[in-house]
Write a protein that holds these residues in place. Structure first.
Motif, PDB file in Angstrom:
ATOM      1  N   ARG A 628       0.844  -1.209   0.000  1.00  0.00           N
ATOM      2  CA  ARG A 628       0.000   0.000   0.000  1.00  0.00           C
ATOM      3  C   ARG A 628       0.872   1.249   0.000  1.00  0.00           C
ATOM      4  NH1 ARG A 628      -4.857   1.205   4.398  1.00  0.00           N
ATOM      5  NH2 ARG A 628      -5.556   3.199   3.500  1.00  0.00           N
ATOM      6  N   ALA A 629       1.925   1.223   0.805  1.00  0.00           N
ATOM      7  CA  ALA A 629       2.813   2.382   0.890  1.00  0.00           C
ATOM      8  C   ALA A 629       3.522   2.628  -0.440  1.00  0.00           C
ATOM      9  CB  ALA A 629       3.835   2.173   1.999  1.00  0.00           C
ATOM     10  N   THR A 630       4.043   1.562  -1.047  1.00  0.00           N
ATOM     11  CA  THR A 630       4.794   1.740  -2.300  1.00  0.00           C
ATOM     12  C   THR A 630       3.875   2.125  -3.454  1.00  0.00           C
ATOM     13  OG1 THR A 630       4.660  -0.668  -2.652  1.00  0.00           O
ATOM     14  CG2 THR A 630       6.676   0.192  -1.654  1.00  0.00           C
ATOM     15  N   ASN A 631       2.623   1.654  -3.434  1.00  0.00           N
ATOM     16  CA  ASN A 631       1.681   2.060  -4.490  1.00  0.00           C
ATOM     17  C   ASN A 631       1.409   3.560  -4.424  1.00  0.00           C
ATOM     18  OD1 ASN A 631       1.418  -0.487  -5.578  1.00  0.00           O
ATOM     19  ND2 ASN A 631      -0.356  -1.025  -4.330  1.00  0.00           N
ATOM     20  N   ILE A 632       1.218   4.061  -3.202  1.00  0.00           N
ATOM     21  CA  ILE A 632       0.990   5.504  -3.033  1.00  0.00           C
ATOM     22  C   ILE A 632       2.226   6.283  -3.482  1.00  0.00           C
ATOM     23  CG2 ILE A 632       0.603   7.332  -1.339  1.00  0.00           C
ATOM     24  CD1 ILE A 632      -1.036   5.277   0.291  1.00  0.00           C
ATOM     25  N   LEU A 633       3.406   5.803  -3.052  1.00  0.00           N
ATOM     26  CA  LEU A 633       4.647   6.496  -3.413  1.00  0.00           C
ATOM     27  C   LEU A 633       4.856   6.519  -4.922  1.00  0.00           C
ATOM     28  CD1 LEU A 633       7.094   5.206  -0.655  1.00  0.00           C
ATOM     29  CD2 LEU A 633       6.479   7.595  -1.078  1.00  0.00           C
ATOM     30  N   ARG A 634       4.554   5.402  -5.574  1.00  0.00           N
ATOM     31  CA  ARG A 634       4.766   5.336  -7.015  1.00  0.00           C
ATOM     32  C   ARG A 634       3.905   6.378  -7.733  1.00  0.00           C
ATOM     33  NH1 ARG A 634       3.957   0.457  -7.421  1.00  0.00           N
ATOM     34  NH2 ARG A 634       1.776   0.418  -8.070  1.00  0.00           N
ATOM     35  N   ILE A 635       2.677   6.511  -7.295  1.00  0.00           N
ATOM     36  CA  ILE A 635       1.771   7.482  -7.922  1.00  0.00           C
ATOM     37  C   ILE A 635       2.245   8.908  -7.673  1.00  0.00           C
ATOM     38  CG2 ILE A 635      -0.573   8.407  -7.871  1.00  0.00           C
ATOM     39  CD1 ILE A 635      -1.516   5.533  -7.168  1.00  0.00           C
ATOM     40  N   GLU A 636       2.615   9.189  -6.413  1.00  0.00           N
ATOM     41  CA  GLU A 636       2.996  10.565  -6.064  1.00  0.00           C
ATOM     42  C   GLU A 636       4.362  10.941  -6.622  1.00  0.00           C
ATOM     43  OE1 GLU A 636       0.804  12.580  -4.776  1.00  0.00           O
ATOM     44  OE2 GLU A 636      -0.569  10.862  -4.807  1.00  0.00           O
ATOM     45  N   GLU A 637       5.275   9.927  -6.748  1.00  0.00           N
ATOM     46  CA  GLU A 637       6.602  10.231  -7.295  1.00  0.00           C
ATOM     47  C   GLU A 637       6.538  10.545  -8.785  1.00  0.00           C
ATOM     48  OE1 GLU A 637       9.674   7.836  -4.317  1.00  0.00           O
ATOM     49  OE2 GLU A 637       8.839   6.799  -6.059  1.00  0.00           O
ATOM     50  N   LYS A 638       5.499  10.068  -9.462  1.00  0.00           N
ATOM     51  CA  LYS A 638       5.310  10.445 -10.862  1.00  0.00           C
ATOM     52  C   LYS A 638       5.009  11.934 -10.974  1.00  0.00           C
ATOM     53  CE  LYS A 638       3.746   5.990 -12.708  1.00  0.00           C
ATOM     54  NZ  LYS A 638       2.608   5.243 -13.339  1.00  0.00           N
ATOM     55  N   LYS A 639       4.354  12.463  -9.943  1.00  0.00           N
ATOM     56  CA  LYS A 639       4.001  13.888  -9.960  1.00  0.00           C
ATOM     57  C   LYS A 639       5.182  14.754  -9.517  1.00  0.00           C
ATOM     58  CE  LYS A 639      -0.764  12.752  -8.533  1.00  0.00           C
ATOM     59  NZ  LYS A 639      -1.768  12.939  -7.443  1.00  0.00           N
ATOM     60  N   ASP A 640       5.840  14.308  -8.449  1.00  0.00           N
ATOM     61  CA  ASP A 640       6.864  15.140  -7.824  1.00  0.00           C
ATOM     62  C   ASP A 640       8.290  14.785  -8.245  1.00  0.00           C
ATOM     63  OD1 ASP A 640       4.400  15.188  -6.266  1.00  0.00           O
ATOM     64  OD2 ASP A 640       5.492  16.428  -4.845  1.00  0.00           O
ATOM     65  N   GLY A 641       8.457  13.630  -8.949  1.00  0.00           N
ATOM     66  CA  GLY A 641       9.794  13.219  -9.377  1.00  0.00           C
ATOM     67  C   GLY A 641      10.320  12.051  -8.568  1.00  0.00           C
ATOM     68  N   GLU A 642      11.143  11.229  -9.235  1.00  0.00           N
ATOM     69  CA  GLU A 642      11.731  10.054  -8.601  1.00  0.00           C
ATOM     70  C   GLU A 642      12.633  10.485  -7.445  1.00  0.00           C
ATOM     71  OE1 GLU A 642      12.176   5.927  -8.277  1.00  0.00           O
ATOM     72  OE2 GLU A 642      11.025   6.999  -9.797  1.00  0.00           O
ATOM     73  N   GLY A 643      12.468   9.883  -6.283  1.00  0.00           N
ATOM     74  CA  GLY A 643      13.310  10.166  -5.116  1.00  0.00           C
ATOM     75  C   GLY A 643      12.960  11.446  -4.401  1.00  0.00           C
ATOM     76  N   ALA A 644      11.805  12.007  -4.722  1.00  0.00           N
ATOM     77  CA  ALA A 644      11.424  13.283  -4.105  1.00  0.00           C
ATOM     78  C   ALA A 644      11.165  13.155  -2.614  1.00  0.00           C
ATOM     79  CB  ALA A 644      10.181  13.846  -4.801  1.00  0.00           C
ATOM     80  N   PHE A 645      10.910  11.933  -2.122  1.00  0.00           N
ATOM     81  CA  PHE A 645      10.539  11.754  -0.714  1.00  0.00           C
ATOM     82  C   PHE A 645      11.543  10.872   0.032  1.00  0.00           C
ATOM     83  CE2 PHE A 645       6.643  11.939  -3.375  1.00  0.00           C
ATOM     84  CZ  PHE A 645       6.243  13.223  -3.034  1.00  0.00           C
ATOM     85  N   VAL A 712       2.716  18.939   4.931  1.00  0.00           N
ATOM     86  CA  VAL A 712       2.312  17.756   5.704  1.00  0.00           C
ATOM     87  C   VAL A 712       2.225  16.539   4.784  1.00  0.00           C
ATOM     88  CG1 VAL A 712       0.448  16.721   7.055  1.00  0.00           C
ATOM     89  CG2 VAL A 712       1.119  19.109   7.447  1.00  0.00           C
ATOM     90  N   ARG A 713       1.667  16.765   3.595  1.00  0.00           N
ATOM     91  CA  ARG A 713       1.572  15.671   2.614  1.00  0.00           C
ATOM     92  C   ARG A 713       2.951  15.126   2.276  1.00  0.00           C
ATOM     93  NH1 ARG A 713       2.885  16.194  -2.550  1.00  0.00           N
ATOM     94  NH2 ARG A 713       2.257  14.562  -4.064  1.00  0.00           N
ATOM     95  N   ALA A 714       3.888  16.017   1.952  1.00  0.00           N
ATOM     96  CA  ALA A 714       5.239  15.586   1.599  1.00  0.00           C
ATOM     97  C   ALA A 714       5.899  14.860   2.765  1.00  0.00           C
ATOM     98  CB  ALA A 714       6.072  16.786   1.166  1.00  0.00           C
ATOM     99  N   ASN A 715       5.661  15.358   3.985  1.00  0.00           N
ATOM    100  CA  ASN A 715       6.276  14.741   5.162  1.00  0.00           C
ATOM    101  C   ASN A 715       5.735  13.324   5.381  1.00  0.00           C
ATOM    102  OD1 ASN A 715       8.225  15.464   7.245  1.00  0.00           O
ATOM    103  ND2 ASN A 715       6.555  15.060   8.681  1.00  0.00           N
TER     104      ASN A 715
END
Length: 738
Positions: A628-645, A712-715
């Motif tokens: 679940r965590a990696t699915n969310i990260l994969r979606i959000e990293e497409k928006k913010d860039g690879e390794g953004a978090f 907060v979202r990014a954190n």
């Protein structure tokens, strides 16, 4: 329904060709019958030295009627096209054709009915064609005929439903007669069907079924050996070969002169087996007994005395030759034979066998400290986790050390013996005995080493260094044997990789896959700890190869592929194997686990620990949270860039208790997992990760990751990245299914 009985009677068929000949006869005849529209039941073949026999049950009396439709030209087509269609279809006029329609319009169709014919007629066409095109590996012609057969063909028996199927092949007419044993039966006799055929052949001293002949030989030989207080040496391949040499097997026992019993028993058994097709016997201690079993092809009036005496004379001459070679070879030491290896080319691009022997000796010396440390821990019952020369965690081991080899001495002494054994392991290739019996290489080297007083440990290492020869063969049982076997196989792989001679597809002319699997088995089954990366890179200095490090990593990838196959064969899930092998890889660079891990044992322990962990409730639930965590990260990293978090989260931005609890749990678990991995205690690392289950579940239940506040979202996304990073300390959980 009728029975087809076919016998092709000839001069003696070589034993090695009989089984394949019977299979080909079944295949060719049944395929041809199917093409004719006829199928039977229980097609089977029987072979003896002088005949191939085929039996098929349940054949119909005639082939089925066949209705064929031939599509012709369109209605209204030019007369020339219509005339051509009529000729091809065998019609007298267009009125005999029917008209059909499809989307393109009306067209002519010729419907022809072909009446079935008698199955006997089909067989009469099929059998001669099969005989003329039979795929013998080697065949011959004889007399003035044009037929080729494995040996001169004398007669053909062919019955269908008890009646002769008439045909002729190169002047040989089919009939209903056959012959029995060459010496113990009369002339030809007629048969009615297979039951009558089998019974009359037995009465004429022919055992038709090769499996029955083999059983008669086996039981008779065992009885003869038992009567002498001995045990028959089981040899399945020889048993089936001898069964192909006789039609009426009669086992007899003969004596070996005591003067030859000083010759190595492997030499004696190889001579008996390869040259004379005799079976060996051993006594209660497992030593070769001065007896042999010979199988005669007839029952002699004198009980076989003359046959035994004749075979004893022949064997006496064979053994005299073997003893001469043995005596001559012992006049030279193994060390004196080493220079002669310069005359034996190993590979045009890799030099001579002497060059290889020197490399094996050097590599064996380098490997010796690894095996010495591992074996000392095996003797002590500890698992050697070599880290800077210190032992790691302790656990019971299954590895066994051959009796008499549990006193290794100091490392330097052991390494010196390893170098000597490595350099001399190929020296017996220049001996007359190995030239005569190539299958004894290694074994004869061990005998010569003992003759030179080099010691049992060096002798055993030379004997074992070719092992394992296959997936079911035993690995070397002695520490020195393991060292030299590993050195030989690693040198072979490194050498062929250095000249870019790698296995491709199904082609592996130098058996490099087998060599890699042999190394893996020796390491895993011996519980050895070896830094394979370091060994390969350092050994590459012996080859003239630029950028050897790149080549070595490519070879490590090859080892990784073989290890994957081995682990999957051992019952491990393929996804768990990939999860360990692809640790630390990214989407752009897939770095196999063989490059990340110090040794094979570490990879295996990691896979086992991961499997055990995921079989628990905590493991399954934590995997779900990870997904679940990696699915969310994969979606959000497409928006913010690879390794953004990938940065650490800011604790001051935590607004809910579940965030704080998860951050604290990740820090604690990650620290504990890293410490456990450093100690190679992967079970403890998994236990540390299991503590994340509850805080991860609580986080996803109570916390909204994509908060309205961008910071907060990014954190919170950084916190999810921390979950991913913590689990990746042990394995790449993204490769795990479920």
């Amino acid at each position: 329904m009728s029975e087809l009985l076919l016998e092709l009677f000839s001069e003696e068929i070589p034993a090695r060709m009989q089984k394949r000949g019977g299979e080909d006869l079944v295949r060719l005849v049944t395929d041809a019958l199917k093409a004719a529209g006829v199928e039977g039941k229980n097609a089977r073949a029987y072979t003896t030295p002088r005949r191939l026999t085929l039996v098929i049950d349940g054949l119909p009396d005639k082939t089925p009627d066949v209705k064929e439709e031939r599509k012709g030209p369109k209605v209204g087509a030019p007369q020339q096209a219509v005339d051509g269609f009529l000729r091809a279809a065998g019609l007298a006029s267009i009125d005999e054709a029917t008209v059909q329609e499809d989307k393109k319009g009306a067209f002519y169709v010729a419907v022809t009915e072909k009446k079935g014919r008698a199955t006997a007629d089909a067989v009469a066409d099929i059998v001669p064609a099969v005989i003329r095109a039979f795929p013998w590996p080697k065949s011959m012609r004889w007399g003035r005929g044009s037929l080729r057969w494995v040996r001169p063909l004398h007669s053909i028996l062919c019955l269908l439903g008890g009646k002769v199927v008439p045909f002729e092949v190169d002047g040989i007419k089919s009939g209903d007669t056959t012959r029995g044993h060459r010496f113990m039966s009369g002339g030809a006799f007629a048969v009615k069907d297979f039951t009558d055929y089998d019974m009359k052949l037995f009465e004429a001293r022919v055992v038709l079924d090769p499996a029955k002949r083999a059983n008669f030989i086996h039981e008779g030989a065992k009885a003869l050996a038992s009567a002498e207080g001995l045990t028959l040496v089981e040899d399945e391949a020889l048993l089936h070969e001898v069964a192909g040499l006789v039609e009426w097997p009669v086992p007899l026992i003969g004596r070996i002169d005591d003067e030859f019993m000083s010759v190595p028993q492997e030499v004696l058994t190889s001579t008996m087996r390869a040259n004379q097709k005799y079976f060996a016997c051993v006594d209660a201690r497992g030593k070769l007994a001065p007896r042999f079993i010979v199988v005669a092809n007839l029952k002699a009036e004198d009980g076989g005395k003359a046959i035994v005496n004749g075979n004893e004379r022949v064997l006496r001459a064979r053994f005299a030759d073997a003893r001469f070679l043995w005596d001559q070879d012992r006049k030279h030491t193994l060390t004196s034979r080493l220079p002669k290896l310069q005359e034996v080319v190993f590979h045009a691009k890799l030099g001579t066998v002497h060059d290889k022997a020197i490399r094996i000796g050097k590599l064996a010396r380098e490997l010796a400290p690894y095996i010495h440390a591992s074996t000392q821990n095996v003797i002590a019952g500890l698992d050697p986790a070599i880290q800077g020369g210190k032992a790691g965690s302790a656990r019971p081991l299954d590895a066994r050390v051959k009796p008499g080899h549990d006193e290794l001495g100091d490392v330097e002494s052991f390494a010196g013996k390893a170098r000597i054994a490595g350099e001399l392991c190929k020296a017996d290739l220049t001996s007359q005995m190995v030239y005569e019996f190539p299958e004894l290489q290694g074994l004869m080297g061990a005998y010569y080493a003992r003759n030179d007083d080099l010691g049992d440990d060096i002798a055993d290492a030379i004997a074992e260094h070719y092992s394992p020869l296959g997936p079911t063969d035993d690995v070397p049982s002695t520490p020195l044997g393991k060292v030299v076997a590993l050195a030989d196989k690693i040198d072979t792989l490194a050498g062929f990789w250095s000249i870019d001679e790698k296995p491709t597809g199904s082609k592996d002319p130098y058996a490099l896959r087998r060599a890699a699997l042999g190394i893996i088995r020796i390491v895993l089954e011996g519980n050895l700890r070896i830094d394979l990366t370091k060994v390969l890179i350092e050994h590459g200095d012996l080859f003239k190869q630029r950028d050897w490090a790149i080549t070595a990593f490519d070879l490590l990838d090859f080892f990784g592929d073989r290890l994957k196959v081995r682990l999957r064969d051992m019952g491990n899930r393929f996804d768990l194997v990939d999860a360990v092998f692809l640790m630390g890889s990214t989407a752009d660079t897939q770095i196999p686990g063989m490059r990340n891990s110090r040794d094979l044992q570490q990879i295996v322990k990691r896979v086992e620990a991961l499997s055990d962990f995921l079989s628990t409730e905590d493991g399954a639930n934590l995997l779900a949270g990870y997904k679940r965590a990696t699915n969310i990260l994969r979606i959000e990293e497409k928006k913010d860039g690879e390794g953004a978090f990938n940065e650490a989260p800011d604790a001051s931005l935590f607004t809910q208790d579940e965030e704080k609890a998860l951050a604290a749990a990740i820090a604690t678990a990650s620290k504990a997992a890293k410490a456990a991995v450093a100690k190679e205690d992967f079970a403890a690392a998994m236990s540390a990760l299991a503590s994340l289950r509850a805080p991860v579940d609580a986080f996803f239940d109570k916390v909204t990751v994509n908060a309205d506040d961008a910071k907060v979202r990014a954190n919170r996304l950084k916190l999810l990245a921390q979950i991913r990073a913590a689990l990746h300390e042990v394995a790449d959980f993204s490769k795990v299914e479920g």
